[in-house]
Design a protein around this motif. Structure first.
Motif, PDB file in Angstrom:
ATOM      1  N   PHE A  89     -60.343  39.077  32.645  1.00 41.88           N
ATOM      2  CA  PHE A  89     -59.462  39.457  31.545  1.00 41.88           C
ATOM      3  C   PHE A  89     -58.102  39.881  32.084  1.00 41.88           C
ATOM      4  CE2 PHE A  89     -57.625  42.816  28.874  1.00 41.88           C
ATOM      5  CZ  PHE A  89     -57.547  42.144  27.666  1.00 41.88           C
ATOM      6  N   MET A  90     -57.091  39.610  31.271  1.00 42.98           N
ATOM      7  CA  MET A  90     -55.743  40.063  31.619  1.00 42.98           C
ATOM      8  C   MET A  90     -54.989  40.398  30.337  1.00 42.98           C
ATOM      9  SD  MET A  90     -53.010  38.263  34.041  1.00 42.98           S
ATOM     10  CE  MET A  90     -51.655  39.184  34.658  1.00 42.98           C
ATOM     11  N   LEU A  91     -54.388  41.561  30.318  1.00 44.31           N
ATOM     12  CA  LEU A  91     -53.483  41.989  29.250  1.00 44.31           C
ATOM     13  C   LEU A  91     -52.105  42.073  29.877  1.00 44.31           C
ATOM     14  CD1 LEU A  91     -52.558  43.291  26.552  1.00 44.31           C
ATOM     15  CD2 LEU A  91     -53.499  45.454  27.389  1.00 44.31           C
ATOM     16  N   VAL A  92     -51.150  41.385  29.263  1.00 46.51           N
ATOM     17  CA  VAL A  92     -49.779  41.391  29.768  1.00 46.51           C
ATOM     18  C   VAL A  92     -48.850  41.891  28.677  1.00 46.51           C
ATOM     19  CG1 VAL A  92     -47.884  40.026  30.730  1.00 46.51           C
ATOM     20  CG2 VAL A  92     -50.248  39.376  31.221  1.00 46.51           C
ATOM     21  N   GLY A  93     -48.173  42.999  28.945  1.00 44.89           N
ATOM     22  CA  GLY A  93     -47.112  43.451  28.065  1.00 44.89           C
ATOM     23  C   GLY A  93     -45.873  42.625  28.372  1.00 44.89           C
ATOM     24  N   ILE A  94     -45.291  42.067  27.328  1.00 41.99           N
ATOM     25  CA  ILE A  94     -44.100  41.222  27.508  1.00 41.99           C
ATOM     26  C   ILE A  94     -42.959  41.875  26.735  1.00 41.99           C
ATOM     27  CG2 ILE A  94     -43.091  38.928  27.227  1.00 41.99           C
ATOM     28  CD1 ILE A  94     -46.035  37.862  27.166  1.00 41.99           C
ATOM     29  N   ASP A  95     -42.084  42.541  27.470  1.00 40.65           N
ATOM     30  CA  ASP A  95     -40.969  43.235  26.845  1.00 40.65           C
ATOM     31  C   ASP A  95     -39.881  42.232  26.482  1.00 40.65           C
ATOM     32  OD1 ASP A  95     -39.761  46.174  26.500  1.00 40.65           O
ATOM     33  OD2 ASP A  95     -38.189  44.741  27.045  1.00 40.65           O
ATOM     34  N   LEU A  96     -39.382  42.359  25.268  1.00 38.23           N
ATOM     35  CA  LEU A  96     -38.419  41.404  24.732  1.00 38.23           C
ATOM     36  C   LEU A  96     -36.979  41.854  24.964  1.00 38.23           C
ATOM     37  CD1 LEU A  96     -38.131  38.766  23.146  1.00 38.23           C
ATOM     38  CD2 LEU A  96     -38.245  40.116  21.043  1.00 38.23           C
ATOM     39  N   LYS A  97     -36.292  41.141  25.844  1.00 38.67           N
ATOM     40  CA  LYS A  97     -34.837  41.213  26.022  1.00 38.67           C
ATOM     41  C   LYS A  97     -34.289  42.585  26.412  1.00 38.67           C
ATOM     42  CE  LYS A  97     -33.836  37.465  22.773  1.00 38.67           C
ATOM     43  NZ  LYS A  97     -33.111  37.099  21.569  1.00 38.67           N
ATOM     44  N   GLU A  98     -34.991  43.319  27.277  1.00 36.27           N
ATOM     45  CA  GLU A  98     -34.466  44.592  27.742  1.00 36.27           C
ATOM     46  C   GLU A  98     -34.376  44.566  29.262  1.00 36.27           C
ATOM     47  OE1 GLU A  98     -35.565  47.914  24.617  1.00 36.27           O
ATOM     48  OE2 GLU A  98     -37.392  47.082  25.511  1.00 36.27           O
ATOM     49  N   ASP A  99     -33.542  45.432  29.816  1.00 36.59           N
ATOM     50  CA  ASP A  99     -33.389  45.440  31.273  1.00 36.59           C
ATOM     51  C   ASP A  99     -34.528  46.194  31.946  1.00 36.59           C
ATOM     52  OD1 ASP A  99     -32.653  48.296  31.761  1.00 36.59           O
ATOM     53  OD2 ASP A  99     -30.841  47.776  30.657  1.00 36.59           O
ATOM     54  N   ARG A 100     -34.696  45.946  33.225  1.00 38.26           N
ATOM     55  CA  ARG A 100     -35.825  46.491  33.984  1.00 38.26           C
ATOM     56  C   ARG A 100     -35.895  48.015  33.934  1.00 38.26           C
ATOM     57  NH1 ARG A 100     -39.188  44.362  38.081  1.00 38.26           N
ATOM     58  NH2 ARG A 100     -40.235  46.045  39.162  1.00 38.26           N
ATOM     59  N   GLU A 101     -34.757  48.680  34.076  1.00 34.13           N
ATOM     60  CA  GLU A 101     -34.736  50.144  34.070  1.00 34.13           C
ATOM     61  C   GLU A 101     -35.267  50.693  32.740  1.00 34.13           C
ATOM     62  OE1 GLU A 101     -31.264  53.423  34.109  1.00 34.13           O
ATOM     63  OE2 GLU A 101     -31.231  52.034  35.827  1.00 34.13           O
ATOM     64  N   LYS A 102     -34.832  50.101  31.642  1.00 29.93           N
ATOM     65  CA  LYS A 102     -35.283  50.532  30.322  1.00 29.93           C
ATOM     66  C   LYS A 102     -36.789  50.272  30.161  1.00 29.93           C
ATOM     67  CE  LYS A 102     -32.654  50.372  26.729  1.00 29.93           C
ATOM     68  NZ  LYS A 102     -31.770  49.956  25.656  1.00 29.93           N
ATOM     69  N   VAL A 103     -37.260  49.134  30.641  1.00 28.13           N
ATOM     70  CA  VAL A 103     -38.679  48.789  30.536  1.00 28.13           C
ATOM     71  C   VAL A 103     -39.522  49.745  31.377  1.00 28.13           C
ATOM     72  CG1 VAL A 103     -40.411  46.986  30.937  1.00 28.13           C
ATOM     73  CG2 VAL A 103     -38.182  46.380  29.975  1.00 28.13           C
ATOM     74  N   GLU A 104     -39.053  50.085  32.572  1.00 29.35           N
ATOM     75  CA  GLU A 104     -39.789  51.041  33.414  1.00 29.35           C
ATOM     76  C   GLU A 104     -39.907  52.398  32.728  1.00 29.35           C
ATOM     77  OE1 GLU A 104     -37.572  50.764  37.070  1.00 29.35           O
ATOM     78  OE2 GLU A 104     -38.818  49.102  37.803  1.00 29.35           O
ATOM     79  N   ARG A 105     -38.832  52.856  32.082  1.00 32.42           N
ATOM     80  CA  ARG A 105     -38.876  54.127  31.341  1.00 32.42           C
ATOM     81  C   ARG A 105     -39.851  54.040  30.167  1.00 32.42           C
ATOM     82  NH1 ARG A 105     -33.195  54.061  31.753  1.00 32.42           N
ATOM     83  NH2 ARG A 105     -33.081  53.522  29.551  1.00 32.42           N
ATOM     84  N   PHE A 106     -39.805  52.910  29.481  1.00 29.92           N
ATOM     85  CA  PHE A 106     -40.682  52.659  28.332  1.00 29.92           C
ATOM     86  C   PHE A 106     -42.152  52.713  28.752  1.00 29.92           C
ATOM     87  CE2 PHE A 106     -42.210  49.000  25.433  1.00 29.92           C
ATOM     88  CZ  PHE A 106     -42.596  49.850  24.418  1.00 29.92           C
ATOM     89  N   ILE A 107     -42.498  52.035  29.821  1.00 30.97           N
ATOM     90  CA  ILE A 107     -43.877  52.022  30.320  1.00 30.97           C
ATOM     91  C   ILE A 107     -44.313  53.442  30.690  1.00 30.97           C
ATOM     92  CG2 ILE A 107     -45.355  51.240  32.222  1.00 30.97           C
ATOM     93  CD1 ILE A 107     -43.600  48.648  32.240  1.00 30.97           C
ATOM     94  N   ALA A 108     -43.441  54.175  31.358  1.00 31.33           N
ATOM     95  CA  ALA A 108     -43.762  55.556  31.749  1.00 31.33           C
ATOM     96  C   ALA A 108     -43.948  56.451  30.519  1.00 31.33           C
ATOM     97  CB  ALA A 108     -42.661  56.117  32.654  1.00 31.33           C
ATOM     98  N   GLN A 109     -43.056  56.311  29.535  1.00 28.75           N
ATOM     99  CA  GLN A 109     -43.170  57.105  28.308  1.00 28.75           C
ATOM    100  C   GLN A 109     -44.474  56.811  27.579  1.00 28.75           C
ATOM    101  OE1 GLN A 109     -39.767  55.908  26.025  1.00 28.75           O
ATOM    102  NE2 GLN A 109     -38.374  57.315  27.066  1.00 28.75           N
ATOM    103  N   MET A 110     -44.854  55.539  27.548  1.00 25.56           N
ATOM    104  CA  MET A 110     -46.045  55.132  26.805  1.00 25.56           C
ATOM    105  C   MET A 110     -47.324  55.365  27.603  1.00 25.56           C
ATOM    106  SD  MET A 110     -44.735  54.487  23.985  1.00 25.56           S
ATOM    107  CE  MET A 110     -46.343  54.219  23.279  1.00 25.56           C
ATOM    108  N   GLN A 111     -47.189  55.643  28.881  1.00 26.68           N
ATOM    109  CA  GLN A 111     -48.331  55.914  29.755  1.00 26.68           C
ATOM    110  C   GLN A 111     -49.359  54.791  29.724  1.00 26.68           C
ATOM    111  OE1 GLN A 111     -49.719  59.838  28.633  1.00 26.68           O
ATOM    112  NE2 GLN A 111     -47.915  60.808  29.488  1.00 26.68           N
TER     113      GLN A 111
END
Length: 172
Positions: A89-111
């Motif tokens: 199994f694989m679950l892949v979050g695919i962030d739409l049109k945001e930069d890496r720094e913002k995505v890293e913060r998002f992942i950390a916030q969402m835990q």
């Protein structure tokens, strides 16, 4: 004449909305092979349709600004990723049109701990959806890359149906 044009415009608009409602903004259907996949996870691992064969895959389209995505992600983490991550199994979050720094913060916030990629230009998203479709989507692929489930937004009943589909597919 103006009245006739307005009536025609109204019905054309209604038909267009009804078609989008029926498709839920997807241009793909259950039973079809997934469009071409070629993405690199944030850890550098590259994936294609071929590399995903043999796994049940959930593609989760998301974005940091999306409140429904934020509502759904803890459920994806606990009820999907944690439950199935040690299987084929694989679950892949695919962030739409945001930069890496913002995505890293998002992942950390969402835990969340599941893998992520960034769809920088939206082309991966658009390979599955109609123009101007909204985010918060889960696409489940079987072990042969066929689409077996499509969701839109977050609704508990549909989310549980997706889990049932994943469970059944992993037992095959």
């Amino acid at each position: 004449m103006k009245k006739l044009l307005l009536i025609a415009l109204f019905f054309t608009t209604q038909i267009g909305c009804a078609q989008e409602d029926a498709t839920r903004g997807y241009k793909v259907k259950v039973g079809e092979q997934a469009p071409e996949l070629n993405f690199t996870l944030m850890d550098g691992t590259q994936h294609t349709n071929e590399s995903l064969k043999g796994k049940v895959v959930v593609l989760q389209f998301t974005a940091s600004w999306c409140s429904v995505c934020r509502k759904e992600m803890p459920h994806l983490e606990s009820k999907v990723w944690q439950q199935f991550k040690n299987e084929d199994f694989m679950l892949v979050g695919i962030d739409l049109k945001e930069d890496r720094e913002k995505v890293e913060r998002f992942i950390a916030q969402m835990q969340v701990t599941y893998p992520f990629t960034i769809d920088e230009d939206g082309s991966l998203f658009e390979s599955f959806t109609l123009p101007k479709a909204g985010v918060t989507r889960n696409i489940v692929l079987d072990k042969n890359g066929e689409i077996i489930f499509l969701s839109r937004l977050y609704e508990e009943k549909e989310f549980n149906e997706m889990i049932a589909v994943i469970t059944a597919e992993l037992k095959k």
